[in-house]
Design an enzyme around this catalytic site. Sequence first.
Site, PDB file in Angstrom:
ATOM      1  N   SER A   1       0.874  -1.188   0.006  1.00 56.51           N
ATOM      2  CA  SER A   1       0.122   0.046  -0.054  1.00 56.51           C
ATOM      3  C   SER A   1       0.881   1.170   0.028  1.00 56.51           C
ATOM      4  O   SER A   1       2.102   1.148   0.517  1.00 56.51           O
ATOM      5  CB  SER A   1      -0.881  -0.267   1.397  1.00 56.51           C
ATOM      6  N   SER A   2       0.356   2.245  -0.476  1.00 49.77           N
ATOM      7  CA  SER A   2       1.038   3.534  -0.599  1.00 49.77           C
ATOM      8  C   SER A   2       1.529   4.270   0.756  1.00 49.77           C
ATOM      9  O   SER A   2       2.263   5.017   1.314  1.00 49.77           O
ATOM     10  CB  SER A   2       0.687   4.657  -1.453  1.00 49.77           C
ATOM     11  N   CYS A   3       0.419   3.634   1.898  1.00 47.91           N
ATOM     12  CA  CYS A   3       0.707   4.212   3.185  1.00 47.91           C
ATOM     13  C   CYS A   3       2.172   3.736   3.724  1.00 47.91           C
ATOM     14  O   CYS A   3       2.187   4.007   4.949  1.00 47.91           O
ATOM     15  CB  CYS A   3      -0.515   3.881   4.078  1.00 47.91           C
TER      16      CYS A   3
ATOM     17  N   TYR B   1      -1.466  -0.725   9.973  1.00 46.36           N
ATOM     18  CA  TYR B   1      -1.699  -1.294   8.639  1.00 46.36           C
ATOM     19  C   TYR B   1      -0.429  -1.116   7.793  1.00 46.36           C
ATOM     20  O   TYR B   1      -0.046  -2.281   7.382  1.00 46.36           O
ATOM     21  CB  TYR B   1      -2.865  -0.539   7.949  1.00 46.36           C
TER      22      TYR B   1
ATOM     23  N   LYS C   1       2.142  -4.248   6.340  1.00 48.97           N
ATOM     24  CA  LYS C   1       2.501  -4.317   5.075  1.00 48.97           C
ATOM     25  C   LYS C   1       4.038  -4.119   4.787  1.00 48.97           C
ATOM     26  O   LYS C   1       4.388  -4.862   4.079  1.00 48.97           O
ATOM     27  CB  LYS C   1       1.589  -3.139   4.275  1.00 48.97           C
TER      28      LYS C   1
ATOM     29  N   HIS D   1     -13.256   3.735   2.595  1.00 52.44           N
ATOM     30  CA  HIS D   1     -12.377   4.688   2.138  1.00 52.44           C
ATOM     31  C   HIS D   1     -13.352   5.941   1.162  1.00 52.44           C
ATOM     32  O   HIS D   1     -14.366   5.533   1.096  1.00 52.44           O
ATOM     33  CB  HIS D   1     -11.361   4.030   0.741  1.00 52.44           C
TER      34      HIS D   1
HETATM   35  P1  GDP Z   1      -6.168   7.405   3.366  1.00 55.07           P
HETATM   36  O1  GDP Z   1      -5.905   7.727   2.051  1.00 55.07           O
HETATM   37  O2  GDP Z   1      -5.784   6.204   4.039  1.00 55.07           O
HETATM   38  O3  GDP Z   1      -6.326   8.533   4.309  1.00 55.07           O
HETATM   39  O4  GDP Z   1      -7.906   6.967   3.109  1.00 55.07           O
HETATM   40  P2  GDP Z   1      -9.342   7.390   3.064  1.00 55.07           P
HETATM   41  O5  GDP Z   1      -9.914   7.036   1.619  1.00 55.07           O
HETATM   42  O6  GDP Z   1     -10.243   7.071   4.310  1.00 55.07           O
HETATM   43  O7  GDP Z   1      -9.264   9.011   3.110  1.00 55.07           O
HETATM   44  C1  GDP Z   1      -8.801   9.775   2.047  1.00 55.07           C
HETATM   45  C2  GDP Z   1      -8.929  11.241   2.696  1.00 55.07           C
HETATM   46  O8  GDP Z   1     -10.343  11.591   2.222  1.00 55.07           O
HETATM   47  C3  GDP Z   1      -8.737  11.473   3.936  1.00 55.07           C
HETATM   48  O9  GDP Z   1      -8.165  13.074   3.992  1.00 55.07           O
HETATM   49  C4  GDP Z   1     -10.208  11.500   4.496  1.00 55.07           C
HETATM   50  O10 GDP Z   1     -10.077  12.709   5.638  1.00 55.07           O
HETATM   51  C5  GDP Z   1     -10.892  12.170   3.271  1.00 55.07           C
HETATM   52  N1  GDP Z   1     -12.286  11.971   3.445  1.00 55.07           N
HETATM   53  C6  GDP Z   1     -13.304  12.574   3.082  1.00 55.07           C
HETATM   54  N2  GDP Z   1     -14.541  12.440   3.144  1.00 55.07           N
HETATM   55  C7  GDP Z   1     -14.388  11.014   3.667  1.00 55.07           C
HETATM   56  C8  GDP Z   1     -15.340   9.968   3.983  1.00 55.07           C
HETATM   57  O11 GDP Z   1     -16.243  10.140   3.955  1.00 55.07           O
HETATM   58  N3  GDP Z   1     -14.823   8.746   4.284  1.00 55.07           N
HETATM   59  C9  GDP Z   1     -13.235   8.549   4.284  1.00 55.07           C
HETATM   60  N4  GDP Z   1     -12.866   7.311   4.723  1.00 55.07           N
HETATM   61  N5  GDP Z   1     -12.754   9.675   3.994  1.00 55.07           N
HETATM   62  C10 GDP Z   1     -13.077  10.812   3.910  1.00 55.07           C
END
Ligand code: GDP
Length: 318
Positions: A113-115, A142, A146, A185
């Site tokens: 994962s990129s994280c 996580y 990974k 996500h």
């Molecule tokens: P990340 O890339 O591991 O941070 O995974 P996410 O897909 O959960 O979040 C990506 C970005 O989208 C973060 O900055 C979140 O705060 C933002 N985000 C905005 N609205 C949402 C939401 O409803 N759900 C999630 N999961 N992220 C959100």
Amino acid sequence: MASAPFELKGKSVYVAGHRGMVGAALARRLAREDVKLVTVERRDVDLCNQAAVFDWFARVRPQVVFLAAAKVGGIFANNTLRAEFIYDNIAIAANVIHAAHLNRAEKLMFLGSSCIYPKLAPQPLREDTVLTGPLEPTNEPYAIAKIAGIKMAEAYRGQYGSDFISVMPTNLYGPGDNYHPELSHVVAALIRRFHEAKLSGAKNVVVWGTGTPRREFLYVDDMADACVHLMKTYSGADLINIGTGEDIAIAEFAHVVAEIVGYRGEISFDSSRPDGTPRKLLDVSRLDKLGWRATTSLHDGLKKAYAAYQAATIVPAQ
Ligand code: GDP
């Protein structure tokens, strides 16, 4: 990047995690190859259970393994189910990689994962920045799991000469995504939230965080295609990033999703929710040199993802 042709034709190919979004896309993509696809249901083999995994591998002995099984979720899931995310993902990686080794699998691909890259690593994220700085705290458990998987693949390659490779996908989306309102996500969360707001006539939709973080999104069928391409052409200890090479601010992204879904109300931001890492754009120059590039635009991918969401949520008439 060294390319090393590997013949998939005629091989038994195990996709671990075929019920997940990525594993299902891999199974769809492998249906176009001349291979014997092997899968097993979780109720039959729990990948966290070492004895079950070892027993199944010894019986089935797949020649090729795509390790796409993982416990995954969005920023809230990662940040709250921290114990489950580290335990399950370390167990899955340890069990499957060691079983592939014991049973002499010819090749294994580990999906990371990129994280795994440091929170403040220079952008775009180069593969060689892994372990050069502290991780983003919301998904550290996580990411550590990974990184353990990556280091296992590397160690088995080094000690035993196993052809185990690791790829690092960017944020993925598409059919089969998890649409849970809290645990998903961002792509799935916003598709669902805008869709429900459109149906109910709600005037405002809340997006988490400040809207300023930037994310790169790859359509899952492109991801599967890249994995099959790399399985056939790449062998080496170096990680390979898989992404589009382009990112977008969450605020702008929210407007794109709203437009595709057809929601015309307001969008507001809840800054009490975490932003996570400010940016994680992948450097895809290695992938590019290996001859693969994403083909699905964000717009087209989101349209397909929304269609898949609607198809999955339509309640059949009684
Ligand atoms: P990340 O890339 O591991 O941070 O995974 P996410 O897909 O959960 O979040 C990506 C970005 O989208 C973060 O900055 C979140 O705060 C933002 N985000 C905005 N609205 C949402 C939401 O409803 N759900 C999630 N999961 N992220 C959100």
